[in-house]
Design an enzyme around this catalytic site. Sequence first.
Site, PDB file in Angstrom:
ATOM      1  N   GLY A  12      23.516  28.733  19.768  1.00  0.00           N
ATOM      2  CA  GLY A  12      24.957  28.525  19.783  1.00  0.00           C
ATOM      3  C   GLY A  12      25.771  29.586  19.069  1.00  0.00           C
ATOM      4  N   ASN A  14      27.390  32.047  20.477  1.00  0.00           N
ATOM      5  CA  ASN A  14      28.653  32.193  21.218  1.00  0.00           C
ATOM      6  C   ASN A  14      29.567  30.995  20.966  1.00  0.00           C
ATOM      7  OD1 ASN A  14      28.900  34.700  22.780  1.00  0.00           O
ATOM      8  ND2 ASN A  14      26.984  34.052  23.712  1.00  0.00           N
ATOM      9  N   LEU A  91      21.148  27.500  29.958  1.00  0.00           N
ATOM     10  CA  LEU A  91      20.078  27.956  30.842  1.00  0.00           C
ATOM     11  C   LEU A  91      19.735  26.946  31.923  1.00  0.00           C
ATOM     12  CD1 LEU A  91      17.762  29.613  28.161  1.00  0.00           C
ATOM     13  CD2 LEU A  91      19.599  30.651  29.504  1.00  0.00           C
ATOM     14  N   ILE A  94      24.190  25.450  37.321  1.00  0.00           N
ATOM     15  CA  ILE A  94      25.279  24.486  37.499  1.00  0.00           C
ATOM     16  C   ILE A  94      25.244  23.986  38.940  1.00  0.00           C
ATOM     17  CG2 ILE A  94      27.807  24.231  37.508  1.00  0.00           C
ATOM     18  CD1 ILE A  94      26.499  24.446  34.725  1.00  0.00           C
ATOM     19  N   ASN A 108      31.305  31.863  32.488  1.00  0.00           N
ATOM     20  CA  ASN A 108      29.991  32.139  31.920  1.00  0.00           C
ATOM     21  C   ASN A 108      30.017  33.491  31.217  1.00  0.00           C
ATOM     22  OD1 ASN A 108      27.075  31.805  31.587  1.00  0.00           O
ATOM     23  ND2 ASN A 108      26.857  33.387  33.145  1.00  0.00           N
ATOM     24  N   HIS A 110      27.546  36.617  30.454  1.00  0.00           N
ATOM     25  CA  HIS A 110      26.257  37.184  30.858  1.00  0.00           C
ATOM     26  C   HIS A 110      26.026  38.477  30.078  1.00  0.00           C
ATOM     27  CE1 HIS A 110      22.785  37.805  33.405  1.00  0.00           C
ATOM     28  NE2 HIS A 110      23.144  39.084  33.488  1.00  0.00           N
ATOM     29  N   ASP A 151      25.595  34.389  38.945  1.00  0.00           N
ATOM     30  CA  ASP A 151      26.303  35.562  38.410  1.00  0.00           C
ATOM     31  C   ASP A 151      27.114  36.285  39.486  1.00  0.00           C
ATOM     32  OD1 ASP A 151      25.121  35.041  35.908  1.00  0.00           O
ATOM     33  OD2 ASP A 151      23.378  36.263  36.394  1.00  0.00           O
ATOM     34  N   GLU A 181      29.612  40.170  23.456  1.00  0.00           N
ATOM     35  CA  GLU A 181      29.738  38.749  23.795  1.00  0.00           C
ATOM     36  C   GLU A 181      30.717  38.006  22.891  1.00  0.00           C
ATOM     37  OE1 GLU A 181      26.053  36.558  24.505  1.00  0.00           O
ATOM     38  OE2 GLU A 181      25.003  38.446  24.797  1.00  0.00           O
TER      39      GLU A 181
END
Length: 197
Positions: A12, A14, A91, A94, A108, A110, A151, A181
């Site tokens: 976690g 991010n 991971l 969806i 998202n 990436h 993606d 990120e």
Amino acid sequence: MLRVVVMVSGGGTNLQAIIDAVDNGKITNTEIVGVISNNAGAYALERAAKHNIPALCISPKKYENRDAFNDALLEETKKFKPDLIVLAGFLVAIPPKMVQEYPEKIINIHPSLIPSFCGKGFYGLKVHEGALARGVKVTGATVHFVDEGTDTGRIILQKPVMIDKDDTPEILQKRVMEQAEWIILPEAINMIANNKL
């Protein structure tokens, strides 16, 4: 006020970057209303608890099949009444029905510059292993909308990160998090919250 649900599978970091950005005003007009993990042992759930953010685990292992899990994930998400769903190291693919329920409302992060090192099989350290194996000199991170592909959704923000000759996948992963990120994910949320997209 933008109601955000963050979905995460691991530590976690991010999520923490988003929490910190809300706390220090880099993200405005936003409230994190929930955290969902597919992993009961995810440290992200503890991070949420420390900040009094409702959090829950919805594990595919607890359901008889993927459809049952997908239905549960969508139903639990709906309870938070989110305006935006943020995949921050989630991971799990969806399900299409969730993408249809929340069109252009799921983003998202990436850990590469899409379209490089993305798509099926490219997640976590595998992305950085791929970049180093290919010998690229620049990598980075991308925030994009989630569509029914992997993606393939519209790109919101990208930030490059230089690769050093001594990089290992682990060192590169950490640098991409710190230099890209944790910067562009909060920035993208703030843009959406304040109609700047």
